[in-house]
Write a protein that holds these residues in place. Structure first.
Motif, PDB file in Angstrom:
ATOM      1  N   ALA A  78       0.688  -1.006   0.166  1.00 25.59           N
ATOM      2  CA  ALA A  78       0.425  -0.400  -0.212  1.00 25.59           C
ATOM      3  C   ALA A  78       0.829   1.271  -0.222  1.00 25.59           C
ATOM      4  O   ALA A  78       0.356   2.433  -0.336  1.00 25.59           O
ATOM      5  CB  ALA A  78      -1.258   0.242   1.261  1.00 25.59           C
ATOM      6  N   ALA A  79       2.103   0.700   0.269  1.00 26.21           N
ATOM      7  CA  ALA A  79       3.337   2.078   0.704  1.00 26.21           C
ATOM      8  C   ALA A  79       2.919   3.135  -1.404  1.00 26.21           C
ATOM      9  O   ALA A  79       3.393   2.691  -1.907  1.00 26.21           O
ATOM     10  CB  ALA A  79       4.639   1.922   0.883  1.00 26.21           C
ATOM     11  N   LYS A  80       2.752   4.297  -1.072  1.00 25.94           N
ATOM     12  CA  LYS A  80       3.270   5.351  -2.193  1.00 25.94           C
ATOM     13  C   LYS A  80       4.472   5.769  -2.890  1.00 25.94           C
ATOM     14  O   LYS A  80       4.486   5.797  -3.948  1.00 25.94           O
ATOM     15  CB  LYS A  80       2.058   6.012  -2.350  1.00 25.94           C
ATOM     16  N   THR A  81       5.328   5.554  -1.675  1.00 25.11           N
ATOM     17  CA  THR A  81       7.082   6.210  -1.618  1.00 25.11           C
ATOM     18  C   THR A  81       7.483   5.064  -1.317  1.00 25.11           C
ATOM     19  O   THR A  81       7.264   3.955  -0.343  1.00 25.11           O
ATOM     20  CB  THR A  81       6.809   7.595  -1.314  1.00 25.11           C
ATOM     21  N   PRO A  82       9.068   5.567  -1.680  1.00 28.11           N
ATOM     22  CA  PRO A  82       9.807   4.503  -1.030  1.00 28.11           C
ATOM     23  C   PRO A  82      10.025   4.874   0.992  1.00 28.11           C
ATOM     24  O   PRO A  82      10.215   3.816   1.386  1.00 28.11           O
ATOM     25  CB  PRO A  82      11.313   4.572  -1.534  1.00 28.11           C
ATOM     26  N   GLU A  83       9.689   6.441   1.023  1.00 28.14           N
ATOM     27  CA  GLU A  83       9.593   6.846   2.443  1.00 28.14           C
ATOM     28  C   GLU A  83       8.876   5.988   2.981  1.00 28.14           C
ATOM     29  O   GLU A  83       8.447   4.902   4.234  1.00 28.14           O
ATOM     30  CB  GLU A  83       9.758   8.170   2.214  1.00 28.14           C
ATOM     31  N   GLU A  84       7.437   5.595   2.843  1.00 23.66           N
ATOM     32  CA  GLU A  84       6.391   5.016   3.651  1.00 23.66           C
ATOM     33  C   GLU A  84       6.771   3.322   3.696  1.00 23.66           C
ATOM     34  O   GLU A  84       6.351   2.897   4.310  1.00 23.66           O
ATOM     35  CB  GLU A  84       4.963   5.365   2.003  1.00 23.66           C
ATOM     36  N   SER A  85       7.220   3.139   2.320  1.00 21.61           N
ATOM     37  CA  SER A  85       7.294   1.452   2.356  1.00 21.61           C
ATOM     38  C   SER A  85       8.599   1.188   3.454  1.00 21.61           C
ATOM     39  O   SER A  85       8.322  -0.074   4.077  1.00 21.61           O
ATOM     40  CB  SER A  85       8.288   1.011   0.870  1.00 21.61           C
ATOM     41  N   GLU A  87       8.662   2.641   6.361  1.00 23.70           N
ATOM     42  CA  GLU A  87       8.210   2.976   7.391  1.00 23.70           C
ATOM     43  C   GLU A  87       6.608   1.895   7.762  1.00 23.70           C
ATOM     44  O   GLU A  87       7.226   1.303   8.820  1.00 23.70           O
ATOM     45  CB  GLU A  87       7.632   4.705   7.847  1.00 23.70           C
ATOM     46  N   LEU A  88       6.327   1.321   6.167  1.00 23.76           N
ATOM     47  CA  LEU A  88       5.518  -0.014   6.819  1.00 23.76           C
ATOM     48  C   LEU A  88       6.127  -1.457   7.345  1.00 23.76           C
ATOM     49  O   LEU A  88       6.035  -1.522   8.239  1.00 23.76           O
ATOM     50  CB  LEU A  88       4.808  -0.149   5.690  1.00 23.76           C
ATOM     51  N   TYR A  89       7.505  -0.714   7.040  1.00 24.63           N
ATOM     52  CA  TYR A  89       8.675  -1.975   6.953  1.00 24.63           C
ATOM     53  C   TYR A  89       8.892  -2.120   8.547  1.00 24.63           C
ATOM     54  O   TYR A  89       9.173  -3.279   9.133  1.00 24.63           O
ATOM     55  CB  TYR A  89       9.674  -2.132   5.795  1.00 24.63           C
ATOM     56  N   ALA A  90       9.645  -1.263   9.107  1.00 24.21           N
ATOM     57  CA  ALA A  90       9.493  -1.386  10.653  1.00 24.21           C
ATOM     58  C   ALA A  90       8.201  -1.048  11.120  1.00 24.21           C
ATOM     59  O   ALA A  90       8.531  -2.068  12.104  1.00 24.21           O
ATOM     60  CB  ALA A  90      10.327   0.414  10.025  1.00 24.21           C
ATOM     61  N   LYS A  91       7.411  -1.088  10.972  1.00 25.81           N
ATOM     62  CA  LYS A  91       5.523  -0.967  11.746  1.00 25.81           C
ATOM     63  C   LYS A  91       6.198  -2.881  11.748  1.00 25.81           C
ATOM     64  O   LYS A  91       5.097  -3.906  12.605  1.00 25.81           O
ATOM     65  CB  LYS A  91       4.670  -0.792  11.033  1.00 25.81           C
ATOM     66  N   THR A  92       6.125  -3.679  10.769  1.00 24.93           N
ATOM     67  CA  THR A  92       6.546  -4.963  10.139  1.00 24.93           C
ATOM     68  C   THR A  92       6.835  -5.701  11.161  1.00 24.93           C
ATOM     69  O   THR A  92       6.697  -7.143  11.135  1.00 24.93           O
ATOM     70  CB  THR A  92       7.092  -5.426   8.899  1.00 24.93           C
ATOM     71  N   VAL A  93       8.401  -5.455  10.956  1.00 24.74           N
ATOM     72  CA  VAL A  93       9.137  -5.803  12.284  1.00 24.74           C
ATOM     73  C   VAL A  93       8.458  -5.912  13.821  1.00 24.74           C
ATOM     74  O   VAL A  93       8.735  -6.981  14.254  1.00 24.74           O
ATOM     75  CB  VAL A  93      10.807  -5.290  12.476  1.00 24.74           C
ATOM     76  N   LEU A  94       8.077  -5.644  13.973  1.00 25.88           N
ATOM     77  CA  LEU A  94       7.193  -5.602  15.580  1.00 25.88           C
ATOM     78  C   LEU A  94       5.349  -5.994  15.637  1.00 25.88           C
ATOM     79  O   LEU A  94       5.003  -6.314  15.715  1.00 25.88           O
ATOM     80  CB  LEU A  94       7.343  -3.636  16.068  1.00 25.88           C
ATOM     81  N   ALA A  95       5.303  -6.607  14.252  1.00 27.92           N
ATOM     82  CA  ALA A  95       3.952  -7.334  14.086  1.00 27.92           C
ATOM     83  C   ALA A  95       4.198  -8.498  15.117  1.00 27.92           C
ATOM     84  O   ALA A  95       4.886  -8.820  15.000  1.00 27.92           O
ATOM     85  CB  ALA A  95       3.497  -8.080  12.645  1.00 27.92           C
ATOM     86  N   ASP A  96       2.985  -8.965  15.486  1.00 31.09           N
ATOM     87  CA  ASP A  96       2.496 -10.010  16.229  1.00 31.09           C
ATOM     88  C   ASP A  96       2.719 -11.548  15.513  1.00 31.09           C
ATOM     89  O   ASP A  96       2.815 -12.379  16.183  1.00 31.09           O
ATOM     90  CB  ASP A  96       1.122  -9.903  16.579  1.00 31.09           C
ATOM     91  N   TYR A  97       2.595 -10.937  14.354  1.00 37.10           N
ATOM     92  CA  TYR A  97       2.511 -12.531  13.369  1.00 37.10           C
ATOM     93  C   TYR A  97       2.802 -12.044  11.816  1.00 37.10           C
ATOM     94  O   TYR A  97       2.355 -10.832  11.531  1.00 37.10           O
ATOM     95  CB  TYR A  97       1.403 -12.632  12.934  1.00 37.10           C
ATOM     96  N   TYR A  98       3.590 -13.080  11.455  1.00 39.48           N
ATOM     97  CA  TYR A  98       3.985 -12.911  10.237  1.00 39.48           C
ATOM     98  C   TYR A  98       3.681 -13.662   8.996  1.00 39.48           C
ATOM     99  O   TYR A  98       4.054 -15.157   9.723  1.00 39.48           O
ATOM    100  CB  TYR A  98       5.365 -12.606   9.785  1.00 39.48           C
TER     101      TYR A  98
END
Length: 211
Positions: A78-85, A87-98
């Protein structure tokens, strides 16, 4: 039960026992639908979930299941820019489930994955609290070398075609062990053991899934 499914069940029992030795949990279901129901039942409502690129989890119906559930989803696409991507990856690392699949799994319980950017294998190695893998029995191999060969010659070419990559394997259907600019076989990771008890769960299914 067909003879093929009987053989799959016996193979899966061997793999599950070997996964346990490697500090990972394993489960087997004849169908992808049964597998998906079990996974969804194991994830508490409200969990933060993200995933890596995987045709297997789509084909198993797991993506439809989580999108229809009461979860918080982190979707890097859903990221529209490399910066958003980023940021979302940083949140992914802290996800409960992958959620992801494995490009291959050995009878000894080793997970073999080849990745492009490395975000998928990075989350498998460390980060999210729990990692769930959906793996069709079509991805079972005898050893690591066979697994690498399977990925390069059976998984990567059709994936390159699907992604419309300018790669030799997309043109010939055969791995050329290339170093092309658009190559997505950049990271080769073998998970021989999990250092965190209960973190990695492998759901095997008798159906053929993914590449």
């Amino acid at each position: 039960m067909s003879h093929k499914l009987t053989a799959f069940a016996k193979q899966a029992a061997v793999i599950i026992k070997n996964l346990e030795k490697r500090n990972m949990e394993g489960f087997y279901f004849e169908t992808a639908a049964e597998c998906t129901r079990a996974i969804l039942a194991s994830i508490p409502d409200g969990s933060v979930i993200s995933w890596g690129g995987s045709e297997s989890i789509k084909e198993a119906g797991l993506m439809d299941g989580i999108r229809g559930g009461s979860y918080t989803l982190i979707d890097r696409s859903a990221a529209k820019t490399p910066e958003e991507s980023r940021e979302l990856y940083a949140k992914t690392v802290l996800a409960d489930y992958y959620l992801m699949s494995s490009n291959a799994i050995t009878l000894e319980g080793e997970l073999i994955n080849i990745d492009g950017n490395g975000n998928r294998v990075a989350c498998l190695i460390q980060g999210p609290s729990h990692v769930i893998l959906v793996v069709g029995m079509n991805k079972v191999v005898t050893d690591i070398e066979s697994g690498i060969a399977r990925i390069r010659n059976m998984a990567s070419p059709p994936n390159a075609i699907r992604l419309n990559r300018n790669l030799p394997c997309a043109a010939t259907g055969i791995c050329h062990n290339c170093l092309a600019p658009e190559c997505f076989c950049n990271q080769l990771v073998v998970t021989r053991r999990s250092g965190h008890t209960g973190r990695i769960r492998v759901y095997l299914t008798g159906e053929s899934l993914g590449y």
